[in-house]
Design a protein around this motif. Structure first.
Motif, PDB file in Angstrom:
ATOM      1  N   ASP A 277     -11.933  63.645  17.524  1.00 60.45           N
ATOM      2  CA  ASP A 277     -12.251  64.680  16.534  1.00 60.45           C
ATOM      3  C   ASP A 277     -13.778  64.835  16.487  1.00 60.45           C
ATOM      4  O   ASP A 277     -14.500  63.862  16.259  1.00 60.45           O
ATOM      5  N   PRO A 278     -14.304  66.043  16.677  1.00 62.50           N
ATOM      6  CA  PRO A 278     -15.763  66.233  16.719  1.00 62.50           C
ATOM      7  C   PRO A 278     -16.476  65.750  15.449  1.00 62.50           C
ATOM      8  O   PRO A 278     -17.555  65.151  15.529  1.00 62.50           O
ATOM      9  N   ASP A 279     -15.882  65.993  14.278  1.00 64.75           N
ATOM     10  CA  ASP A 279     -16.537  65.580  13.036  1.00 64.75           C
ATOM     11  C   ASP A 279     -16.530  64.062  12.871  1.00 64.75           C
ATOM     12  O   ASP A 279     -17.449  63.490  12.278  1.00 64.75           O
ATOM     13  N   VAL A 280     -15.508  63.421  13.388  1.00 68.42           N
ATOM     14  CA  VAL A 280     -15.469  61.957  13.327  1.00 68.42           C
ATOM     15  C   VAL A 280     -16.539  61.380  14.244  1.00 68.42           C
ATOM     16  O   VAL A 280     -17.213  60.396  13.897  1.00 68.42           O
ATOM     17  N   VAL A 281     -16.727  62.010  15.401  1.00 70.73           N
ATOM     18  CA  VAL A 281     -17.782  61.553  16.310  1.00 70.73           C
ATOM     19  C   VAL A 281     -19.155  61.729  15.663  1.00 70.73           C
ATOM     20  O   VAL A 281     -20.004  60.829  15.729  1.00 70.73           O
ATOM     21  N   ASP A 282     -19.381  62.866  15.020  1.00 69.30           N
ATOM     22  CA  ASP A 282     -20.666  63.090  14.347  1.00 69.30           C
ATOM     23  C   ASP A 282     -20.916  62.029  13.279  1.00 69.30           C
ATOM     24  O   ASP A 282     -22.040  61.519  13.136  1.00 69.30           O
ATOM     25  N   ALA A 283     -19.877  61.688  12.536  1.00 66.47           N
ATOM     26  CA  ALA A 283     -20.019  60.649  11.514  1.00 66.47           C
ATOM     27  C   ALA A 283     -20.333  59.307  12.167  1.00 66.47           C
ATOM     28  O   ALA A 283     -21.177  58.552  11.674  1.00 66.47           O
ATOM     29  N   PHE A 284     -19.654  59.018  13.256  1.00 67.24           N
ATOM     30  CA  PHE A 284     -19.904  57.776  13.983  1.00 67.24           C
ATOM     31  C   PHE A 284     -21.357  57.697  14.456  1.00 67.24           C
ATOM     32  O   PHE A 284     -22.018  56.661  14.302  1.00 67.24           O
ATOM     33  N   VAL A 285     -21.850  58.779  15.010  1.00 70.26           N
ATOM     34  CA  VAL A 285     -23.233  58.788  15.505  1.00 70.26           C
ATOM     35  C   VAL A 285     -24.198  58.529  14.346  1.00 70.26           C
ATOM     36  O   VAL A 285     -25.172  57.781  14.481  1.00 70.26           O
TER      37      VAL A 285
ATOM     38  N   GLY B 151      -4.975  66.788  23.145  1.00 72.61           N
ATOM     39  CA  GLY B 151      -3.533  66.764  23.360  1.00 72.61           C
ATOM     40  C   GLY B 151      -3.076  65.949  24.553  1.00 72.61           C
ATOM     41  O   GLY B 151      -1.873  65.909  24.851  1.00 72.61           O
ATOM     42  N   ASP B 152      -4.003  65.297  25.268  1.00 74.89           N
ATOM     43  CA  ASP B 152      -3.635  64.547  26.469  1.00 74.89           C
ATOM     44  C   ASP B 152      -3.358  63.069  26.187  1.00 74.89           C
ATOM     45  O   ASP B 152      -3.322  62.262  27.122  1.00 74.89           O
TER      46      ASP B 152
ATOM     47  N   PRO C  93       1.669  58.572  22.002  1.00 73.33           N
ATOM     48  CA  PRO C  93       2.964  58.749  22.689  1.00 73.33           C
ATOM     49  C   PRO C  93       3.553  60.147  22.562  1.00 73.33           C
ATOM     50  O   PRO C  93       4.509  60.469  23.261  1.00 73.33           O
ATOM     51  N   GLU C  94       2.987  61.015  21.697  1.00 75.76           N
ATOM     52  CA  GLU C  94       3.644  62.298  21.437  1.00 75.76           C
ATOM     53  C   GLU C  94       2.840  63.497  21.900  1.00 75.76           C
ATOM     54  O   GLU C  94       3.289  64.637  21.761  1.00 75.76           O
ATOM     55  N   GLY C  95       1.642  63.271  22.433  1.00 77.26           N
ATOM     56  CA  GLY C  95       0.825  64.387  22.896  1.00 77.26           C
ATOM     57  C   GLY C  95       0.342  65.289  21.780  1.00 77.26           C
ATOM     58  O   GLY C  95       0.165  66.503  21.989  1.00 77.26           O
ATOM     59  N   LEU C  96       0.116  64.742  20.597  1.00 76.29           N
ATOM     60  CA  LEU C  96      -0.412  65.541  19.491  1.00 76.29           C
ATOM     61  C   LEU C  96      -1.852  65.941  19.773  1.00 76.29           C
ATOM     62  O   LEU C  96      -2.562  65.287  20.549  1.00 76.29           O
ATOM     63  N   SER C  97      -2.307  67.024  19.123  1.00 76.84           N
ATOM     64  CA  SER C  97      -3.690  67.470  19.312  1.00 76.84           C
ATOM     65  C   SER C  97      -4.286  67.906  17.978  1.00 76.84           C
ATOM     66  O   SER C  97      -3.563  68.210  17.019  1.00 76.84           O
ATOM     67  N   GLY C  98      -5.610  67.912  17.918  1.00 76.03           N
ATOM     68  CA  GLY C  98      -6.331  68.426  16.757  1.00 76.03           C
ATOM     69  C   GLY C  98      -5.898  67.801  15.449  1.00 76.03           C
ATOM     70  O   GLY C  98      -5.645  66.593  15.344  1.00 76.03           O
TER      71      GLY C  98
ATOM     72  N   THR D  13     -20.812  57.062  25.391  1.00 77.03           N
ATOM     73  CA  THR D  13     -19.440  57.279  25.870  1.00 77.03           C
ATOM     74  C   THR D  13     -18.598  57.957  24.789  1.00 77.03           C
ATOM     75  O   THR D  13     -17.813  58.874  25.097  1.00 77.03           O
ATOM     76  N   ILE D  14     -18.764  57.531  23.549  1.00 77.46           N
ATOM     77  CA  ILE D  14     -18.035  58.172  22.442  1.00 77.46           C
ATOM     78  C   ILE D  14     -18.462  59.631  22.314  1.00 77.46           C
ATOM     79  O   ILE D  14     -17.620  60.533  22.143  1.00 77.46           O
ATOM     80  N   ILE D  15     -19.768  59.876  22.426  1.00 76.15           N
ATOM     81  CA  ILE D  15     -20.269  61.254  22.317  1.00 76.15           C
ATOM     82  C   ILE D  15     -19.689  62.130  23.428  1.00 76.15           C
ATOM     83  O   ILE D  15     -19.329  63.295  23.208  1.00 76.15           O
ATOM     84  N   GLU D  16     -19.581  61.575  24.627  1.00 74.47           N
ATOM     85  CA  GLU D  16     -19.004  62.336  25.747  1.00 74.47           C
ATOM     86  C   GLU D  16     -17.554  62.727  25.473  1.00 74.47           C
ATOM     87  O   GLU D  16     -17.058  63.733  26.000  1.00 74.47           O
ATOM     88  N   GLY D  17     -16.862  61.938  24.628  1.00 74.15           N
ATOM     89  CA  GLY D  17     -15.469  62.252  24.312  1.00 74.15           C
ATOM     90  C   GLY D  17     -15.303  63.211  23.145  1.00 74.15           C
ATOM     91  O   GLY D  17     -14.171  63.550  22.757  1.00 74.15           O
ATOM     92  N   LYS D  18     -16.401  63.681  22.556  1.00 78.47           N
ATOM     93  CA  LYS D  18     -16.348  64.597  21.409  1.00 78.47           C
ATOM     94  C   LYS D  18     -15.653  65.904  21.777  1.00 78.47           C
ATOM     95  O   LYS D  18     -15.998  66.557  22.764  1.00 78.47           O
ATOM     96  N   GLY D  19     -14.630  66.253  21.001  1.00 76.63           N
ATOM     97  CA  GLY D  19     -13.908  67.498  21.237  1.00 76.63           C
ATOM     98  C   GLY D  19     -12.879  67.406  22.333  1.00 76.63           C
ATOM     99  O   GLY D  19     -12.094  68.348  22.531  1.00 76.63           O
ATOM    100  N   ARG D  20     -12.861  66.306  23.061  1.00 75.97           N
ATOM    101  CA  ARG D  20     -11.850  66.113  24.097  1.00 75.97           C
ATOM    102  C   ARG D  20     -10.938  64.945  23.700  1.00 75.97           C
ATOM    103  O   ARG D  20      -9.759  65.127  23.449  1.00 75.97           O
ATOM    104  N   ARG D  21     -11.538  63.776  23.607  1.00 73.53           N
ATOM    105  CA  ARG D  21     -10.747  62.612  23.201  1.00 73.53           C
ATOM    106  C   ARG D  21     -10.741  62.428  21.680  1.00 73.53           C
ATOM    107  O   ARG D  21      -9.743  61.992  21.110  1.00 73.53           O
TER     108      ARG D  21
END
Length: 374
Positions: free
Chosen positions: A342-350, A286-287, A290-295, A332-340
């Motif tokens: 979507d965790p499942d998108v990061v897993d797919a990327f890995v 959520g950080d 332009p709209e602060g959307l999350s999840g 760096t992408i893995i470090e952003g998992k769940g923060r920056r």
């Protein structure tokens, strides 16, 4: 538009093993039509399948080698001859015999002994029907080809429009190189890898993946509105400058909406382009802007682009930074998992990170001016 009248003489093929009947029918027809004859089913099939097929076939039922029913079956099974109308010539008058012939695809029966007026009337009727059917088939084929051509043209215009708009944004920042091309393929690879995932299967059908690929180049279209002193600044941005930079997301969405209003309609590929342009800097926690959307409130298209865009920014040279190695970018992408991200998108990327690496190598930027080997 009405079907054309018969002008040239039509060709009639008479298939009968009885010479007297062949002569009789030929004599009836020769004044109005070109007549070809065959004294066996086998010869009749060869003529029908030849370079100049007949317009209509008069076919005897009872023949010694291949009977008329089998000849008709073979004619209708062959794409080259299936449209030729077949009229059976027969002394068999049982309803079951007629039904068998019609089931095989015959259009009519003429009973023996022949009446010249009936033969001519039946032949004329079937030839007129065939002429009309051929005309409609040709018209349908023409229309199908025109629709395919126009569809191809519309698709080409759409694709060129997207690339032209994206290239306009790229001209503002010469350091982005092949960024647009790479992010297209990253998006496609990432979306394809998530196609069977329970969270994404409802969204990522083949059509949507194609639209994601085609819309991806517009993700930074809003940068055309950012001043050069900020967009091309070689150092870090001040907080005030960063606030200006952040406006490129909404400006991109607004530019695409303006294009839609000019077109007078909403288009699906532009709807996805708007999502990507406006929301690809939102963060899973959520950080973002332009709209602060999350999840899951962040559109799927933007979540995919977030990973693709950040990965490419990390491995690429910019006015304010040098590129970093692929594996460091993955970490760096893995470090952003769940923060920056979507965790499942990061897993797919890995899971497909080597595919990202291959895309990056295939569409690598040219060496920077003054670089070694340039």
């Amino acid at each position: 538009m009405s079907a054309p009248e018969l002008t040239d003489k039509a060709t009639i093929l008479v298939v009968d093993d009885t010479p007297d009947e062949v002569w009789l029918i030929s004599d009836m027809l020769k004044a109005e039509y070109r007549v070809k004859v065959a004294n066996s089913g086998e010869k009749g099939l060869k003529i029908a399948e030849g370079a100049e097929p007949p317009d209509l076939i008069l076919l005897d039922v009872m023949m010694p080698d291949i009977d008329g029913y089998e000849v008709c079956r073979q004619l209708k099974a062959n794409p080259r001859t299936e449209a030729i109308p077949v009229i059976f010539l027969t002394g068999m008058t049982r309803m079951a015999d007629e039904k068998r012939g019609f089931d095989l695809g015959a259009v009519d029966y003429i009973a023996k002994p022949f009446s010249p007026s009936i033969v001519l009337a039946r032949v004329r009727a079937q030839l007129r029907l065939k002429t009309a059917a051929d005309f409609l088939r040709d018209q349908n084929g023409f229309l199908e080809r025109e629709v395919a051509k126009r569809t191809k043209q519309v698709t080409a215009v759409k694709d060129v429009t997207i690339l032209a708009m994206a290239s306009l944004a790229e001209t503002r920042d010469l350091m982005t190189g092949n960024h647009i091309r790479r992010t297209q393929f990253y998006m496609s690879a990432l979306a394809t890898s998530l196609q069977s995932h329970p969270r994404f299967a409802h969204y990522l059908d083949e059509f949507t993946i194609t639209m994601l690929f085609k819309s991806a180049p517009l993700h930074d279209i809003g940068k055309v509105g950012i001043p050069d002193c900020i967009l091309l600044k070689p150092g870090h941005l001040t907080p005030e400058e960063f606030e200006v930079m952040k406006t490129h997301a909404a400006m991109g969405r607004n530019a695409i909406e303006h294009a839609e209003r000019w077109l007078g309609t909403s288009l699906e590929f532009l709807a996805i382009a708007k999502e990507i342009a406006n929301y690809h800097h939102e963060r899973w926690d959520g950080d973002g802007y332009p709209e602060g959307l999350s999840g899951d409130d962040i559109p799927v298209s933007a979540r995919l682009m977030a990973v693709a865009d950040v990965y490419d920014a990390l491995i690429s040279r910019r006015v304010y930074k040098e590129p970093i190695p692929h594996l460091v970018a993955v970490e760096t992408i893995i470090e952003g998992k769940g923060r920056r991200f979507d965790p499942d998108v990061v897993d797919a990327f890995v899971g497909i990170n080597e595919e990202f690496h291959a895309i990056a190598r295939q569409y690598a930027d040219p060496p920077a001016p003054g670089a070694a080997g340039s």
